[in-house]
Design an enzyme around this catalytic site. Structure first.
Site, PDB file in Angstrom:
ATOM      1  NE  ARG A  33       5.640  61.875  19.277  1.00 55.96           N
ATOM      2  CZ  ARG A  33       4.997  60.928  18.596  1.00 55.96           C
ATOM      3  NH1 ARG A  33       5.569  60.332  17.562  1.00 55.96           N
ATOM      4  NH2 ARG A  33       3.772  60.572  18.937  1.00 55.96           N
ATOM      5  CE  LYS A  93       8.284  61.556  23.955  1.00 54.47           C
ATOM      6  NZ  LYS A  93       8.219  60.866  25.275  1.00 54.47           N
ATOM      7  CG  HIS A  98       5.982  57.120  27.753  1.00 52.76           C
ATOM      8  ND1 HIS A  98       4.954  57.441  26.912  1.00 52.76           N
ATOM      9  CD2 HIS A  98       6.602  58.291  28.026  1.00 52.76           C
ATOM     10  CE1 HIS A  98       4.952  58.741  26.678  1.00 52.76           C
ATOM     11  NE2 HIS A  98       5.935  59.279  27.352  1.00 52.76           N
ATOM     12  CB  SER A 122      -1.777  63.632  26.818  1.00 54.08           C
ATOM     13  OG  SER A 122      -2.052  65.001  26.970  1.00 54.08           O
ATOM     14  CE  LYS A 151       3.343  60.842  32.237  1.00 54.23           C
ATOM     15  NZ  LYS A 151       4.143  60.297  31.129  1.00 54.23           N
ATOM     16  CB  THR A 152       2.592  66.070  35.093  1.00 56.51           C
ATOM     17  OG1 THR A 152       3.118  65.570  33.866  1.00 56.51           O
ATOM     18  CG2 THR A 152       3.507  67.134  35.646  1.00 56.51           C
ATOM     19  CG  ASP A 186       8.053  61.571  29.307  1.00 56.75           C
ATOM     20  OD1 ASP A 186       6.839  61.322  29.422  1.00 56.75           O
ATOM     21  OD2 ASP A 186       8.621  61.651  28.204  1.00 56.75           O
ATOM     22  NE  ARG A 222       5.119  68.773  24.853  1.00 54.58           N
ATOM     23  CZ  ARG A 222       4.911  67.572  25.363  1.00 54.58           C
ATOM     24  NH1 ARG A 222       5.487  67.240  26.504  1.00 54.58           N
ATOM     25  NH2 ARG A 222       4.124  66.706  24.768  1.00 54.58           N
TER      26      ARG A 222
END
Length: 528
Positions: A56, A198, A217, A235, A239-240, A254, A319
Site C-alpha cells: 500500500r 483496502k 479487522h 501481522s 491470527k491466520t 480478515d 500474496r
C-alpha cells in the site's frame, strides 16, 4: 461536477465498445496471460508482478473534503484531505484515459455477506488480472442478483494513469482518492491490487457504523454448536494460524461486520501472505493456490512455473488472492451468530504480557484502542532491539472515523451479548527476544481452545501487578510456571524493569485518545 455528471460520464464510458463486463475466471485468466500481464503457474494460479509498488501507499491515500463527510472524518496523517477540484480533474482525466484503452474490465459484486447491509460495488480496471483479483476477493453475485444489482460505490483503477503532482495536487504519481459524496474511488499510478481491497474496507468502516454495525479487522470462525470466535491481531501474531482450526469452520480471515443479526464476512475471498509458505504449516492456503488464484509478486521458475515461496527478492509481502470457497472448512454464506469469545492476539517480544489473560469490558476497549504488538530487531533497517507497535483497533490505516467510535461500539456489543474477551500473547516468555523463548504454539492452541470452550470464564485468576490483567492460575495442558510471566524469568528485577517500560509505552501511546472516558483510560490500562 455534481453527482449526476459523475454518473453520466461513467455510463458513457461503460457504453463504449472496449468494456468487457463480468467475465468468468477462465476468460480473465486467458485475458491476463495473452495480454502479457501475468503468467500461468504449475498449479493453474495466475502470477503477476506489481513493479515499483509492492504494498500500500498510505502517503498517497486521500479522502475528499466534502460537506457530507468533513465533520465525521478523523483527519490527520491517515485520513488526508484533498479538494473536490483535484478529485474532479483527476476523475475526468481517468475517464478519458480509460476511454482510450483497447479493452477495460468491469466487475459488479458486493461487500458484505449480510444481505441487509451489503454494499453494491462496481470495479472498473485497466488490467485483466486486477479484475480477476476483484472477482476473487469480493462477493460474486448470482445471475439473479446481477440482474437487479445496484451500484453503491465505484472503483476506477488505472495503474498506467499517473498523476503529475505539480499539476494534479498529489504527493506523487500515485493516488488513492475516496469521495464519499460521489461514491467513487480513484486509484492510479500503482499496480498493487491490495489498494482495491483496502479502499472498500475503509469505505465499510465509514458506512457501517451509521447502521449500528461494528466493522472489524479480524478473522472469525464458528463451532458446530454455533459458537463464534473473533481473532484480532496484527501481522506476525498468529491470527491466520489460530483461526484456521480443523474443528471449526472459517467465517472469514480478515474483515467482518458485527450487526444486530450477528457476524458476517465483508469479503468473498482471502488475501493471504505466502512468504515461506509450506503445505505443512498452512495447508489451507497451500491447497487454495489453484486455478484462478492470483499470486502477487511470488517468484516463479521461468520453465517449470513452480512457485518459490521462500524467495523474497521481489518483496516480503507476497500474496495469494482466492475465493473463500477454495477452502473446504468454511461457512457459506459467510454469516454466523453473535461472538461468544473475542481473542486479542499480540506477539510481545519483551516477554512481559501473560500468555493468556481475561479482560474486563474496560480493558477490552483499552486494548482494542491500543492494538499492541512488537517489532523484532532486524525486521527493518535501524531496528536493533524490540520496538512496541500500536495500531488502533488493530487496523488504524483503514479507520475514517475517530477510533473511539469503534471502541464504544465494541463495548456496547460486549455488554449486549456477553462476549468473553481474552488477551493472548504469542510472543516471548522467560525473557525478551534474544533471551527468552517464543511461546510454544501447542500451548497457545491449548489456551485458546480452553477460552473458546468456556473453561476460563469462571476459573481462579491472579491479578498481574503491572497491567491489572486477570491471569488464569490453571490451564489444563499448560505448565503453571508459563502462565505468570514474572515466574518464567530468571532475573526478576529485569522483568520488573521491562514490564514498567512497556506499561509506560502503553500510557504514552494512549495520550493520543484525549476524549476517552476515565473508565477506559484508568480502569482499562496499566495500574498506576
Amino acid at each position: 461536477m455534481n453527482s449526476i455528471e459523475t454518473v453520466s460520464e461513467l455510463k458513457a464510458l461503460l457504453a463504449g465498445n472496449n468494456v468487457s463486463s463480468q467475465l468468468s475466471v477462465p476468460q480473465l485468466v486467458e485475458k491476463a496471460t495473452t495480454r502479457g500481464e501475468a503468467v500461468l503457474t504449475s498449479t493453474g494460479a495466475v502470477k503477476a508482478e506489481t513493479g515499483k509498488y509492492t504494498g500500500r501507499s498510505p502517503q498517497d491515500k486521500y479522502i475528499v473534503d466534502e460537506a457530507i463527510s468533513k465533520d465525521k472524518i478523523d483527519w490527520g496523517s491517515v485520513n488526508q484531505p484533498i479538494s473536490s477540484d483535484i478529485f474532479e480533474a483527476l476523475y475526468k482525466k481517468m475517464i478519458n484515459f480509460l476511454n482510450k484503452q483497447d479493452e477495460i474490465f468491469e466487475f459488479k459484486g458486493y461487500a458484505g455477506a449480510d444481505k441487509e447491509s451489503r454494499l453494491g460495488i462496481q470495479i472498473i480496471n485497466e488490467y485483466a488480472w486486477h479484475n480477476l483479483f476483484a472477482h476473487q476477493l469480493f462477493i460474486r453475485p448470482t445471475q439473479e442478483e446481477l440482474a437487479t444489482h445496484t451500484t453503491d460505490f465505484t472503483i476506477l483503477s488505472a495503474p498506467n494513469f499517473k498523476a503529475d503532482p505539480a499539476v494534479d495536487g498529489t504527493h506523487s504519481e500515485t493516488f488513492i482518492i475516496v469521495s464519499m459524496e460521489k461514491r467513487t474511488v480513484l486509484i492510479g499510478g500503482t499496480e498493487y491490487a491490495g489498494e482495491m481491497k483496502k479502499s472498500i474496507f475503509s469505505i465499510m468502516n465509514y458506512l457501517l457504523p451509521e447502521q449500528d454495525i461494528l466493522p472489524m479487522h479480524c478473522s472469525a470462525n464458528v463451532g458446530d454448536d454455533g459458537d463464534v470466535t473473533l481473532f484480532f491481531g496484527l501481522s506476525g501474531t498468529g491470527k491466520t494460524t489460530l483461526s484456521a482450526d480443523a474443528g471449526r469452520k472459517l467465517i472469514g480471515d480478515d474483515e467482518h461486520g458485527w450487526s444486530d443479526n450477528g457476524v458476517f464476512n465483508i469479503e468473498g475471498g482471502c488475501y493471504a501472505k505466502c512468504i515461506d509458505l509450506t503445505r505443512e504449516n498452512e495447508p489451507q492456503i497451500w491447497d487454495a493456490i489453484s486455478f484462478g488464484t492470483v499470486l502477487e509478486n511470488v517468484v516463479v521458475d521461468a520453465e517449470t512455473r513452480v512457485a518459490n515461496y521462500a524467495d523474497n527478492s521481489l518483496t516480503e509481502n507476497t500474496r495469494a488472492a482466492y475465493p473463500i470457497q477454495y477452502i473446504d472448512n468454511i461457512v457459506d454464506p459467510s454469516v454466523a451468530g453473535h461472538p461468544n469469545t473475542i481473542i486479542f492476539l499480540t506477539a510481545d517480544a519483551f516477554g512481559v504480557l501473560p500468555p493468556i489473560s481475561k479482560l474486563t469490558k474496560e480493558q477490552a476497549m483499552y486494548h482494542f484502542l491500543s492494538g499492541f504488538t512488537s517489532k523484532l530487531a532486524g525486521t527493518e533497517r535501524g531496528v536493533t532491539s524490540p520496538q512496541p507497535v500500536f495500531s488502533t483497533c488493530f487496523g488504524s490505516p483503514f479507520l475514517p472515523l475517530h477510533a473511539t467510535v469503534y471502541a464504544e461500539m465494541l463495548g456496547k456489543k460486549i455488554d449486549e451479548h456477553g462476549a468473553q474477551v481474552f488477551l493472548v500473547n504469542t510472543g516471548w516468555t522467560g525473557g525478551e527476544y534474544g533471551v527468552g523463548n517464543r511461546m510454544k504454539l501447542s500451548y497457545t492452541r491449548t489456551m485458546v481452545r480452553a477460552a473458546i470452550d468456556g473453561k476460563l470464564n469462571n476459573t481462579d485468576t491472579e491479578t498481574d501487578t503491572v497491567f491489572g490483567l486477570a491471569i488464569p492460575k490453571v490451564v489444563e495442558g499448560v505448565p503453571s510456571e508459563v502462565l505468570i510471566p514474572r515466574n518464567a524469568w530468571a532475573d526478576k528485577a529485569a522483568y520488573d524493569q521491562k514490564a514498567a517500560d512497556l506499561a509506560q509505552s502503553f500510557r504514552d501511546n494512549f495520550k493520543k485518545f484525549g476524549t476517552v472516558s476515565e473508565d477506559i483510560s484508568v480502569k482499562g490500562g496499566p495500574l498506576a
